[in-house]
Design a protein around this motif. Structure first.
Motif, PDB file in Angstrom:
ATOM      1  N   SER A 126      -0.602   2.401  34.764  1.00 37.45           N
ATOM      2  CA  SER A 126      -1.648   1.422  34.567  1.00 37.45           C
ATOM      3  C   SER A 126      -1.425   0.318  35.566  1.00 37.45           C
ATOM      4  CB  SER A 126      -1.952   1.077  33.133  1.00 37.45           C
ATOM      5  OG  SER A 126      -3.333   0.146  33.241  1.00 37.45           O
ATOM      6  N   HIS A 127       0.005  -0.044  35.116  1.00 36.01           N
ATOM      7  CA  HIS A 127       0.262  -1.373  36.059  1.00 36.01           C
ATOM      8  C   HIS A 127       0.555  -0.887  37.314  1.00 36.01           C
ATOM      9  CE1 HIS A 127       1.067  -4.016  32.897  1.00 36.01           C
ATOM     10  NE2 HIS A 127       2.014  -3.407  32.173  1.00 36.01           N
ATOM     11  N   ALA A 128       0.917   0.120  37.657  1.00 36.31           N
ATOM     12  CA  ALA A 128       1.304   0.689  39.173  1.00 36.31           C
ATOM     13  C   ALA A 128      -0.512   0.533  39.867  1.00 36.31           C
ATOM     14  CB  ALA A 128       1.566   2.005  39.270  1.00 36.31           C
ATOM     15  N   LYS A 129      -1.237   0.918  39.280  1.00 35.42           N
ATOM     16  CA  LYS A 129      -2.676   1.123  39.688  1.00 35.42           C
ATOM     17  C   LYS A 129      -3.121   0.016  40.145  1.00 35.42           C
ATOM     18  CE  LYS A 129      -5.432   3.315  36.976  1.00 35.42           C
ATOM     19  NZ  LYS A 129      -6.387   4.420  36.958  1.00 35.42           N
ATOM     20  N   CYS A 130      -2.892  -1.494  39.174  1.00 37.41           N
ATOM     21  CA  CYS A 130      -3.189  -2.562  39.365  1.00 37.41           C
ATOM     22  C   CYS A 130      -2.450  -3.210  40.540  1.00 37.41           C
ATOM     23  CB  CYS A 130      -2.954  -3.547  38.118  1.00 37.41           C
ATOM     24  SG  CYS A 130      -3.834  -3.342  36.715  1.00 37.41           S
ATOM     25  N   ASP A 131      -1.145  -2.877  40.654  1.00 37.19           N
ATOM     26  CA  ASP A 131      -0.285  -3.291  41.853  1.00 37.19           C
ATOM     27  C   ASP A 131      -1.090  -2.761  43.092  1.00 37.19           C
ATOM     28  OD1 ASP A 131       1.184  -4.606  40.182  1.00 37.19           O
ATOM     29  OD2 ASP A 131       2.825  -3.149  40.377  1.00 37.19           O
ATOM     30  N   ALA A 132      -1.524  -1.339  43.155  1.00 37.00           N
ATOM     31  CA  ALA A 132      -2.351  -0.556  44.329  1.00 37.00           C
ATOM     32  C   ALA A 132      -3.476  -1.455  44.779  1.00 37.00           C
ATOM     33  CB  ALA A 132      -2.462   0.857  43.736  1.00 37.00           C
ATOM     34  N   VAL A 133      -4.296  -1.724  43.720  1.00 38.11           N
ATOM     35  CA  VAL A 133      -5.518  -2.581  43.949  1.00 38.11           C
ATOM     36  C   VAL A 133      -5.110  -3.729  44.993  1.00 38.11           C
ATOM     37  CG1 VAL A 133      -7.195  -3.707  43.063  1.00 38.11           C
ATOM     38  CG2 VAL A 133      -6.831  -1.616  42.245  1.00 38.11           C
ATOM     39  N   ALA A 134      -4.081  -4.749  44.627  1.00 43.03           N
ATOM     40  CA  ALA A 134      -3.628  -5.823  44.880  1.00 43.03           C
ATOM     41  C   ALA A 134      -3.029  -5.387  46.553  1.00 43.03           C
ATOM     42  CB  ALA A 134      -2.542  -6.397  44.206  1.00 43.03           C
ATOM     43  N   ALA A 135      -2.307  -4.433  46.593  1.00 43.02           N
ATOM     44  CA  ALA A 135      -1.779  -4.058  47.896  1.00 43.02           C
ATOM     45  C   ALA A 135      -2.831  -3.860  48.764  1.00 43.02           C
ATOM     46  CB  ALA A 135      -0.683  -2.935  47.704  1.00 43.02           C
ATOM     47  N   GLU A 136      -3.744  -3.038  48.349  1.00 43.81           N
ATOM     48  CA  GLU A 136      -4.990  -2.735  49.296  1.00 43.81           C
ATOM     49  C   GLU A 136      -5.635  -3.837  49.405  1.00 43.81           C
ATOM     50  OE1 GLU A 136      -7.783   1.125  49.409  1.00 43.81           O
ATOM     51  OE2 GLU A 136      -8.314  -0.257  47.430  1.00 43.81           O
ATOM     52  N   ALA A 137      -5.948  -4.646  48.729  1.00 47.28           N
ATOM     53  CA  ALA A 137      -6.552  -5.965  49.164  1.00 47.28           C
ATOM     54  C   ALA A 137      -5.892  -6.827  50.088  1.00 47.28           C
ATOM     55  CB  ALA A 137      -6.729  -6.717  47.621  1.00 47.28           C
ATOM     56  N   ARG A 138      -4.587  -6.947  50.035  1.00 41.06           N
ATOM     57  CA  ARG A 138      -3.845  -7.567  51.012  1.00 41.06           C
ATOM     58  C   ARG A 138      -3.550  -6.729  52.519  1.00 41.06           C
ATOM     59  NH1 ARG A 138      -0.958  -8.540  46.379  1.00 41.06           N
ATOM     60  NH2 ARG A 138       0.638  -7.098  46.810  1.00 41.06           N
ATOM     61  N   GLY A 139      -4.445  -5.517  52.442  1.00 33.23           N
ATOM     62  CA  GLY A 139      -4.055  -4.763  53.855  1.00 33.23           C
ATOM     63  C   GLY A 139      -2.655  -4.138  53.813  1.00 33.23           C
ATOM     64  N   ARG A 140      -2.055  -4.076  52.660  1.00 34.97           N
ATOM     65  CA  ARG A 140      -0.753  -3.460  52.896  1.00 34.97           C
ATOM     66  C   ARG A 140      -0.385  -1.945  52.806  1.00 34.97           C
ATOM     67  NH1 ARG A 140       3.159  -7.613  49.616  1.00 34.97           N
ATOM     68  NH2 ARG A 140       3.186  -9.380  50.852  1.00 34.97           N
ATOM     69  N   SER A 141      -1.486  -1.663  52.067  1.00 32.52           N
ATOM     70  CA  SER A 141      -1.554   0.002  51.813  1.00 32.52           C
ATOM     71  C   SER A 141      -3.015   0.563  51.298  1.00 32.52           C
ATOM     72  CB  SER A 141      -0.501   0.407  50.721  1.00 32.52           C
ATOM     73  OG  SER A 141      -0.553   1.722  50.224  1.00 32.52           O
ATOM     74  N   THR A 142      -3.164   1.753  51.380  1.00 28.90           N
ATOM     75  CA  THR A 142      -4.333   2.207  50.480  1.00 28.90           C
ATOM     76  C   THR A 142      -3.996   2.374  49.070  1.00 28.90           C
ATOM     77  OG1 THR A 142      -3.694   4.592  50.698  1.00 28.90           O
ATOM     78  CG2 THR A 142      -5.011   3.627  52.670  1.00 28.90           C
ATOM     79  N   TYR A 143      -4.818   2.281  48.280  1.00 30.48           N
ATOM     80  CA  TYR A 143      -4.712   2.279  46.942  1.00 30.48           C
ATOM     81  C   TYR A 143      -4.117   3.523  46.350  1.00 30.48           C
ATOM     82  CZ  TYR A 143      -6.384   3.095  42.002  1.00 30.48           C
ATOM     83  OH  TYR A 143      -6.159   3.526  40.709  1.00 30.48           O
ATOM     84  N   ASN A 144      -4.592   4.754  47.119  1.00 28.02           N
ATOM     85  CA  ASN A 144      -3.740   6.131  46.608  1.00 28.02           C
ATOM     86  C   ASN A 144      -2.408   5.978  47.018  1.00 28.02           C
ATOM     87  OD1 ASN A 144      -5.944   7.159  45.205  1.00 28.02           O
ATOM     88  ND2 ASN A 144      -6.879   7.986  46.987  1.00 28.02           N
ATOM     89  N   ALA A 145      -2.066   5.701  48.308  1.00 26.78           N
ATOM     90  CA  ALA A 145      -0.776   5.574  48.635  1.00 26.78           C
ATOM     91  C   ALA A 145       0.075   4.654  47.811  1.00 26.78           C
ATOM     92  CB  ALA A 145      -0.724   5.086  50.179  1.00 26.78           C
TER      93      ALA A 145
END
Length: 172
Positions: A126-145
């Motif tokens: 669950s925490h990894a998913k929240c971090d993934a949303v933040a990374a995607e919002a910053r343009g660092r990665s896609t959510y799934n990656a």
């Protein structure tokens, strides 16, 4: 993107499962997978389903009926057929069709079972998913990656506990 767990998700799953059996094959086994199948987990409000078909011909024979019921093919997944259900252009359900020979080893089912039985890993995911949303919002990665390394590590342990070899979780 992620929302709090909705106690109506199991009922939504049951409705989609019944629809798939009506439009496809009444004998198909349909299970709730993905984050909406994990009680208490934040998730995208999209119901994921695993459908056990006998073989590729079984799926092909019912694809038109599924299409007539509003399911359409469309996904970047290459390892198995996937059909999408939308409402007003918004994805609301994803059905993954696994042939009988692949059913017991489908990592999506194994991950679901593991997360239900291991709350510490469900919390970590669950925490990894929240971090993934933040990374995607910053343009660092896609959510799934961004969430894939945690999923891969958990799936590897879950498969090992069943005596199964590790497999790449990426199927795109």
């Amino acid at each position: 993107m992620l929302v709090s767990y909705d106690p109506e998700w199991p009922e939504q799953f049951e409705a989609f499962a019944a629809e798939i059996r009506r439009a496809g094959n009444a004998a198909w086994i349909v299970e709730h997978i993905g984050s909406t199948a994990i009680p208490g987990m934040r998730a995208k409000p999209v119901i994921d389903l695993a459908v056990r078909v006998e073989d590729a011909d079984d799926f092909a024979a019912h694809r038109q009926g599924l299409g007539a019921a509003g399911w359409r093919q469309g996904s970047a997944v290459r390892t198995h057929p996937v059909m999408i259900r939308e409402s007003d252009g918004i994805r609301i359900a994803i059905a993954h069709f696994f042939v009988a020979a692949e059913w017991d080893a489908a990592h999506q089912r194994i991950l679901r079972d593991w997360l239900r039985a291991h709350p510490e890993d469900a919390d970590r995911y669950s925490h990894a998913k929240c971090d993934a949303v933040a990374a995607e919002a910053r343009g660092r990665s896609t959510y799934n990656a961004a969430k894939s390394p945690v999923i891969q590590e958990i799936v590897d342990r879950a498969r090992a506990s069943r005596g199964l070899p590790a497999v790449p979780i990426s199927d795109k």
